[in-house]
Design an enzyme around this catalytic site. Structure first.
Site, PDB file in Angstrom:
ATOM      1  N   LYS A  92      35.410  39.949  48.783  1.00  0.00           N
ATOM      2  CA  LYS A  92      34.170  40.620  48.200  1.00  0.00           C
ATOM      3  C   LYS A  92      33.315  39.504  47.414  1.00  0.00           C
ATOM      4  O   LYS A  92      33.718  38.781  46.595  1.00  0.00           O
ATOM      5  CB  LYS A  92      34.391  41.743  47.257  1.00  0.00           C
ATOM      6  CG  LYS A  92      34.832  42.806  48.071  1.00  0.00           C
ATOM      7  CD  LYS A  92      35.214  43.996  47.073  1.00  0.00           C
ATOM      8  CE  LYS A  92      35.680  45.356  47.938  1.00  0.00           C
ATOM      9  NZ  LYS A  92      36.061  46.254  47.007  1.00  0.00           N
ATOM     10  N   GLY A 135      42.933  38.296  37.731  1.00  0.00           N
ATOM     11  CA  GLY A 135      42.056  38.628  36.847  1.00  0.00           C
ATOM     12  C   GLY A 135      41.657  37.831  35.807  1.00  0.00           C
ATOM     13  O   GLY A 135      40.453  37.237  35.271  1.00  0.00           O
ATOM     14  N   GLY A 195      46.476  35.261  41.978  1.00  0.00           N
ATOM     15  CA  GLY A 195      46.522  36.056  43.300  1.00  0.00           C
ATOM     16  C   GLY A 195      46.418  35.712  44.688  1.00  0.00           C
ATOM     17  O   GLY A 195      47.328  34.877  44.948  1.00  0.00           O
ATOM     18  N   ARG A 243      57.411  35.889  37.790  1.00  0.00           N
ATOM     19  CA  ARG A 243      56.847  36.209  36.427  1.00  0.00           C
ATOM     20  C   ARG A 243      57.939  36.139  35.437  1.00  0.00           C
ATOM     21  O   ARG A 243      57.642  35.572  34.292  1.00  0.00           O
ATOM     22  CB  ARG A 243      56.052  37.474  36.421  1.00  0.00           C
ATOM     23  CG  ARG A 243      54.756  37.568  37.269  1.00  0.00           C
ATOM     24  CD  ARG A 243      53.966  38.669  36.907  1.00  0.00           C
ATOM     25  NE  ARG A 243      52.521  38.432  37.384  1.00  0.00           N
ATOM     26  CZ  ARG A 243      51.894  39.493  37.868  1.00  0.00           C
ATOM     27  NH1 ARG A 243      52.423  40.482  38.130  1.00  0.00           N
ATOM     28  NH2 ARG A 243      50.886  39.045  38.363  1.00  0.00           N
TER      29      ARG A 243
HETATM   30  P1  AMP Z   1      40.283  38.773  47.090  1.00  0.00           P
HETATM   31  O1  AMP Z   1      41.281  39.451  46.550  1.00  0.00           O
HETATM   32  O2  AMP Z   1      39.051  39.129  47.108  1.00  0.00           O
HETATM   33  O3  AMP Z   1      40.565  37.314  46.719  1.00  0.00           O
HETATM   34  O4  AMP Z   1      40.370  38.623  48.767  1.00  0.00           O
HETATM   35  C1  AMP Z   1      41.512  38.145  49.367  1.00  0.00           C
HETATM   36  C2  AMP Z   1      41.749  38.958  50.496  1.00  0.00           C
HETATM   37  O5  AMP Z   1      40.469  38.725  51.370  1.00  0.00           O
HETATM   38  C3  AMP Z   1      42.836  38.488  51.538  1.00  0.00           C
HETATM   39  O6  AMP Z   1      43.736  39.504  51.692  1.00  0.00           O
HETATM   40  C4  AMP Z   1      42.352  37.803  52.838  1.00  0.00           C
HETATM   41  O7  AMP Z   1      42.900  38.761  53.824  1.00  0.00           O
HETATM   42  C5  AMP Z   1      40.943  38.794  52.730  1.00  0.00           C
HETATM   43  N1  AMP Z   1      40.058  37.975  53.742  1.00  0.00           N
HETATM   44  C6  AMP Z   1      39.594  36.800  53.691  1.00  0.00           C
HETATM   45  N2  AMP Z   1      38.713  36.538  54.598  1.00  0.00           N
HETATM   46  C7  AMP Z   1      38.847  37.684  55.077  1.00  0.00           C
HETATM   47  C8  AMP Z   1      37.661  38.082  56.552  1.00  0.00           C
HETATM   48  N3  AMP Z   1      37.167  37.049  56.847  1.00  0.00           N
HETATM   49  N4  AMP Z   1      37.945  39.320  56.700  1.00  0.00           N
HETATM   50  C9  AMP Z   1      38.666  40.063  56.221  1.00  0.00           C
HETATM   51  N5  AMP Z   1      39.366  39.807  54.999  1.00  0.00           N
HETATM   52  C10 AMP Z   1      39.513  38.758  54.680  1.00  0.00           C
END
Ligand code: AMP
Length: 395
Positions: free
Chosen positions: A202, A375, A352, A37
């Protein structure tokens, strides 16, 4: 609309107050573990120094309580790192608008650089306090926003300070200009086919993004753990996979709204534990055995999504397809990253984890843009207006 950049302002002899994003990760000894950054802000910083401007840099770091100094969240290590990167002196003020900052700001010579202490040590920053903003703005002739990671926020340094600076120039830095160019302009006017790839953990984090992209994309490819909430909504067996049971209705609503545009995995690479060493199997979507959990999209899905990516002219990607940090469950993300790199499309990788995955897998130089803001890039993909950018001077 395109904004004036720091290059459009004559900064010689002027004091530029620049909001940067020095929110760098620190280890237990307060050593910076990743200085990306700071390095990203160098073009704007150097542009002022080289033209004999006087530069005051302000940033937040972490989430202090806003009740004064918390030494472990000081910006001093960032100031020291900047000094090393520039190869010239960087001064540091032990406060933001107090006596030390005011004295050191007044002493700045042409090409001089001063880093203020963490903005969030002051309660006025998060509250968008006008008095705090006025004290910051009072030190400067020019305001520059080069903190894309915070552009979706309305903290004092993002909104109240440029408001307080009044008719003096208020512009974007090169980093923010590039982010806007890709995330906002390329998305407002995409070349088709326009394909979005959305993954991560999520559904709830990405509902508004999915809703917006369904309207403007030709295809939205879903992966990551959030695919299992969709699978559950369709009556599938998800075993021990991560799901959001309370978001099943929402998943059904998105399925209905997305229709043919929304693509879901056809197979899943699952394991009997959250570990790279577990027993593994590839199953059809909705057929995950009771004591298994989905950890990656299956090979058929990866191949199918890669085919869609191949024909795209614009691609946005936010969220990994799998637990990419845990081989061999990184395969789906790798196949897609490779397909994006080979596609020749304008490709925009959200900040991210997807940015981390693309960097880690060595594809960062083969995509058009890797965003620096998690974000903030999600907010732009939702089509939300950014007050912090809108109030800056237009070209
Ligand atoms: P996000 O912050 O919502 O973009 O989520 C990113 C995180 O989702 C990463 O750390 C991934 O390891 C996790 N992730 C992706 N696919 C899976 C999965 N099938 N089961 C558990 N975690 C997951």
């Amino acid at each position: 609309m395109a904004k004036q950049t720091i290059a459009d302002v004559d900064v010689e002899g002027k004091t530029v107050l620049m909001r940067v994003d020095f929110n760098v990760p620190l280890d237990e000894e307060c050593k910076i573990t990743d200085d990306r950054r700071i390095r990203m802000a160098l073009p704007s910083i150097e542009s002022v120094i080289q033209r004999d401007g006087r530069l005051i840099l302000m940033s937040h770091l972490g989430r202090p309580k806003g009740e004064g100094v918390e030494p472990e969240l000081s910006l001093l290590p960032a100031a020291k790192r900047l000094e090393e990167l520039l190869g010239s002196d960087v001064d540091f003020a032990a406060d933001t608008v107090g006596k030390d900052a005011q004295t050191k700001a007044a002493q700045l010579g042409p090409g001089g650089v001063l880093v203020l202490e963490n903005l969030r040590f002051n309660p006025g920053e998060k509250k968008g306090d006008a008095e705090f903003a006025q004290a910051l703005a009072g030190m400067a002739d020019v305001y520059c926003n080069d903190a894309f990671g915070t552009c979706h926020r309305t903290d004092a340094s993002m909104v109240a300070v440029p408001e307080a600076i009044g008719n003096k120039p208020k512009v974007v830095g090169f980093l923010v200009a590039k982010e806007i160019q890709y995330l906002s302009e390329a998305i407002a006017n995409p070349q088709h086919p326009f394909v979005a790839i959305l993954g991560g953990k999520k559904v709830s984090d990405k509902i508004s993004v999915i809703r917006n992209l369904i309207k403007i994309c030709d295809k939205v490819l879903i992966g990551g753990a959030m695919a299992y909430t969709f699978s559950l909504a369709q009556g599938g067996k998800v075993g021990k996979s991560f799901v959001e049971e309370d978001k099943v209705d929402l998943a059904l609503e998105l399925l209905e709204a997305g229709g043919e545009k929304l693509a879901l995995p056809v197979d899943t690479h699952c394991g009997d534990a959250f570990s790279g060493d577990c027993n593994k199997q590839v199953v059809e979507t909705g057929q995950i055995p009771d004591d298994y959990q989905g950890l990656d999209i299956g090979p058929e899905t990866a191949a199918c999504y890669a085919e869609v990516v191949k024909t795209a002219k614009t691609i946005v990607w936010n969220g990994p397809m799998c637990v990419f940090e845990m081989p061999p469950f990184d395969e789906g993300t790798r196949v897609l990253a490779q397909a994006i790199a080979d596609s020749g499309a304008t490709s925009i990788i959200g900040g991210g984890d997807s940015a981390a995955a693309v960097e880690q897998m060595g594809f960062a130089k083969r995509v058009s843009h890797v965003s620096t803001g998690g974000g903030a890039s999600l907010a732009m993909l939702q089509g939300l207006p950014f007050e912090a950018v809108e109030l800056l001077d237009d070209k």
